[in-house]
Write a protein that holds these residues in place. Structure first.
Motif, PDB file in Angstrom:
ATOM      1  N   LEU A  18     -22.801  21.796  49.842  1.00  0.00           N
ATOM      2  CA  LEU A  18     -22.273  20.630  50.549  1.00  0.00           C
ATOM      3  C   LEU A  18     -21.054  21.046  51.366  1.00  0.00           C
ATOM      4  CD1 LEU A  18     -22.265  17.493  50.940  1.00  0.00           C
ATOM      5  CD2 LEU A  18     -20.640  17.411  49.037  1.00  0.00           C
ATOM      6  N   ASP A  24     -25.703  23.402  58.489  1.00  0.00           N
ATOM      7  CA  ASP A  24     -25.943  22.714  57.219  1.00  0.00           C
ATOM      8  C   ASP A  24     -24.712  21.925  56.774  1.00  0.00           C
ATOM      9  OD1 ASP A  24     -28.561  23.710  56.953  1.00  0.00           O
ATOM     10  OD2 ASP A  24     -27.772  25.598  56.175  1.00  0.00           O
ATOM     11  N   CYS A  25     -24.162  21.158  57.693  1.00  0.00           N
ATOM     12  CA  CYS A  25     -23.026  20.292  57.399  1.00  0.00           C
ATOM     13  C   CYS A  25     -23.477  18.843  57.410  1.00  0.00           C
ATOM     14  CB  CYS A  25     -21.927  20.466  58.443  1.00  0.00           C
ATOM     15  SG  CYS A  25     -21.176  22.099  58.475  1.00  0.00           S
ATOM     16  N   ILE A  26     -22.648  18.001  56.810  1.00  0.00           N
ATOM     17  CA  ILE A  26     -22.828  16.569  56.958  1.00  0.00           C
ATOM     18  C   ILE A  26     -21.557  16.023  57.610  1.00  0.00           C
ATOM     19  CG2 ILE A  26     -22.062  16.089  54.573  1.00  0.00           C
ATOM     20  CD1 ILE A  26     -24.129  13.717  54.686  1.00  0.00           C
ATOM     21  N   ILE A  54     -18.599  19.168  54.279  1.00  0.00           N
ATOM     22  CA  ILE A  54     -18.329  17.908  54.974  1.00  0.00           C
ATOM     23  C   ILE A  54     -17.399  18.157  56.152  1.00  0.00           C
ATOM     24  CG2 ILE A  54     -18.720  16.503  52.910  1.00  0.00           C
ATOM     25  CD1 ILE A  54     -15.649  16.264  52.658  1.00  0.00           C
ATOM     26  N   MET A  82     -25.935  19.691  48.381  1.00  0.00           N
ATOM     27  CA  MET A  82     -26.159  18.437  49.078  1.00  0.00           C
ATOM     28  C   MET A  82     -27.169  17.547  48.358  1.00  0.00           C
ATOM     29  SD  MET A  82     -26.890  17.899  53.170  1.00  0.00           S
ATOM     30  CE  MET A  82     -25.696  19.155  53.598  1.00  0.00           C
ATOM     31  N   ASP A  83     -28.262  18.153  47.896  1.00  0.00           N
ATOM     32  CA  ASP A  83     -29.311  17.330  47.299  1.00  0.00           C
ATOM     33  C   ASP A  83     -29.020  16.907  45.865  1.00  0.00           C
ATOM     34  OD1 ASP A  83     -29.575  19.822  46.242  1.00  0.00           O
ATOM     35  OD2 ASP A  83     -31.729  20.019  46.589  1.00  0.00           O
ATOM     36  N   VAL A 122     -26.504  14.697  59.498  1.00  0.00           N
ATOM     37  CA  VAL A 122     -26.780  15.909  58.734  1.00  0.00           C
ATOM     38  C   VAL A 122     -27.341  16.958  59.680  1.00  0.00           C
ATOM     39  CG1 VAL A 122     -28.157  16.940  56.887  1.00  0.00           C
ATOM     40  CG2 VAL A 122     -27.180  14.660  56.583  1.00  0.00           C
ATOM     41  N   ALA A 148     -31.462  18.454  54.805  1.00  0.00           N
ATOM     42  CA  ALA A 148     -30.812  18.070  53.547  1.00  0.00           C
ATOM     43  C   ALA A 148     -31.440  18.821  52.381  1.00  0.00           C
ATOM     44  CB  ALA A 148     -30.943  16.555  53.338  1.00  0.00           C
TER      45      ALA A 148
END
Length: 520
Positions: free
Chosen positions: A457, A343-345, A459, A489-490, A448, A452
């Motif tokens: 969040l 669950d990273c971006i 990064i 994140m959202d 992502v 998402a």
């Protein structure tokens, strides 16, 4: 007496003053064109591929090598479990001397082959000759890359054979994802066949039933556990193509000149494949093209949608090579997805301009496609995307998370400062918005992992210049303000729920790019 942690190597030239070089403690192995040598005295030899330190000393104590050969190899040819064909040289002198070392090694290998043939019959030397020819080809490829690079960065292009092999493995897994683990078995089985057995293998495979592909979306809406039904006939065609590729390699190896090119002689002829190699290449291309029609049937309307968006980007330079690098990157990130990196971006910076152009065209094309759909058809389109089979290379350990690609202002947006700043929340400050605006820009591609949804969040940073088949360098950015602030994140980003581009779409795009290359 116990072996030292780091070996001290003496200069080997009798005509030069004695010099020593201490191999750094962190250098355990080097990889010289596929020959892997231990750099510690207490590491045993395992096979022809993995040789011990005594073999290294015997090989590179040859007086033809420059005095600082060991230092150059320990510096640039370190092996950490992957091939190191890409590297950055420190000086132009290192570039010149490393080319000389590779040239001497190729000459030395030919001498090893000559001596080996004296002691072994043709049946026994097949594995030895195959390995040594592959080493020579890889060394020649590195020399060619060094010749073609103007600076000190050395990045070989993806060879035709590597591209074909990647395409076949991708096709295999798309044809029946549940059987993806069997790919390596079939590759090894074909490599164990003798050359004279390959035509019979081809005939047996081609005598199977005709291929009749089926569309995987026929049952959409489908249950959550829907799987892609395998197609034995389609897999037989892929095995036949793998056999053709192996024959092509054998023909090319047998027609190769028996002496390597002199890297210091500009007038020396470059190695060229014979007419038989060209015929096999034509046969492979001709046999490969029908696969694309099968995948169109299997994956339409997604396949045709991607193809229609690709027309304007097919002329971009090195597109397949760049997309394959991203594909390998996804695999490396999949490896990380089983731990805290899920669950990273990921922000990928310093990507070539043509890669950014490709994703812009794909996302804009998808937006244009879904714009004309009804609400129910849009939901069906998203469900079709979710049922695309995952492609996981057998050569790399991978997790199970999916990946989605995003560009700012194409399929995701940031709130403005006015929309973000809210004094009633401790994390919705101008400083945080400034950090968001710094990290999320339209100059970067974002990946992502894990979706998402309403998740914290996290990064990460990936340098696009480091993308290659063997290594992906991720900066976790633990000290970054955004990773130290409780955010979701959202609530930070708005993702377009219909303008999506997934890792399997990237695979289909690679197939389409290769279709254009094979057809030309």
């Amino acid at each position: 007496m116990s072996a030292p942690a780091a070996a001290v190597v003496a200069a080997h030239s009798a005509s030069s003053p004695s010099q020593t070089y201490r191999i750094p403690d962190d250098v355990s192995f080097i990889n010289v064109g596929g020959d892997i040598f231990a750099m510690k005295q207490n590491v045993p030899a395992i096979s022809l591929l993995y040789q011990d330190y005594a073999a290294f000393q015997k090989t590179f104590s040859d007086s033809r090598y420059p005095l600082h050969t060991v230092k150059l190899l320990a510096t640039y040819m370190r092996w950490h479990g992957w091939n190191n064909d890409s590297f950055t040289l420190a000086t132009i002198d290192d570039k010149r001397d490393l080319k000389k070392i590779f040239g001497i090694r190729m000459t030395q290998i030919m001498e090893e082959i000559h001596e080996y043939k004296k002691e072994h019959d043709a049946e026994k030397d097949a594995l030895f000759l195959s390995h040594k020819r592959k080493v020579m080809a890889r060394l020649q490829g590195i020399i060619d890359a060094m010749d073609s690079s103007k600076g000190l960065e050395v990045t070989p292009l993806l060879k035709d054979r590597d591209q074909y092999l990647l395409l076949l493995e991708v096709a295999w897994q798309l044809s029946q994802p549940s059987m993806s683990s069997t790919w390596k078995y079939h590759v090894d089985a074909i490599h164990r066949l003798r050359l004279r057995e390959l035509p019979q293998e081809m005939q047996a495979i081609q005598s199977s039933n005709a291929v009749q592909p089926r569309n995987i979306f026929q049952r959409i809406p489908a249950p959550e556990n829907a799987i892609v039904t395998g197609n034995d006939a389609l897999q037989n065609r892929i095995k036949a193509l793998l056999t053709i590729l192996h024959i092509k390699d054998a023909v090319a190896a047998s027609s190769a000149p028996m002496a390597p090119n002199d890297p210091n002689d500009p007038s020396a002829p470059r190695q060229q494949g014979g007419s038989h190699d060209g015929q096999m290449d034509h046969l492979f291309r001709h046999a490969m093209l029908p696969l694309f029609d099968h995948f169109r049937v299997m994956f339409d309307p997604i396949y045709s949608m991607l193809e229609s968006h690709l027309a304007s980007t097919l002329s971009l330079p090195r597109l397949f090579s760049s997309l394959s690098s991203l594909f390998y990157m996804c695999h490396h990130l999949h490896q990380r997805s089983s731990d805290r990196h899920v669950d990273c971006i990921y922000r990928i910076h310093h990507l070539p301009a043509h890669v950014m152009t490709f994703f812009q065209e794909q996302l804009r094309g998808t937006r244009s496609y879904v714009k004309g759909l009804t609400s129910s058809k849009k939901r069906e389109f998203v469900q079709q995307l979710s049922h695309l089979p995952a492609v996981r290379l057998s050569s790399l350990k991978a997790g199970h998370a999916s990946f989605q690609f995003y560009l700012l202002n194409e399929n995701m947006t940031l709130p403005t400062a006015e929309q973000w700043v809210d004094p009633t929340y401790s994390n919705r400050t101008p400083v945080i918005h400034e950090s968001l605006s710094e990290f999320f820009t339209d100059r970067h591609l974002y990946v992502v992992c894990g979706g998402a949804q309403h998740v914290p969040l996290r990064i990460r940073d990936v340098d696009g210049r480091s993308l290659r088949k063997d290594d992906v360098r991720v900066d976790p950015l633990y000290s970054h303000r955004l990773n130290r602030t409780p955010l979701f994140m959202d609530e930070v980003l708005t993702f377009d729920p219909h303008v999506l581009y997934l890792d399997t779409e990237l695979v289909l795009s690679m197939l389409l790019v290769s279709k254009d290359q094979l057809s030309s």
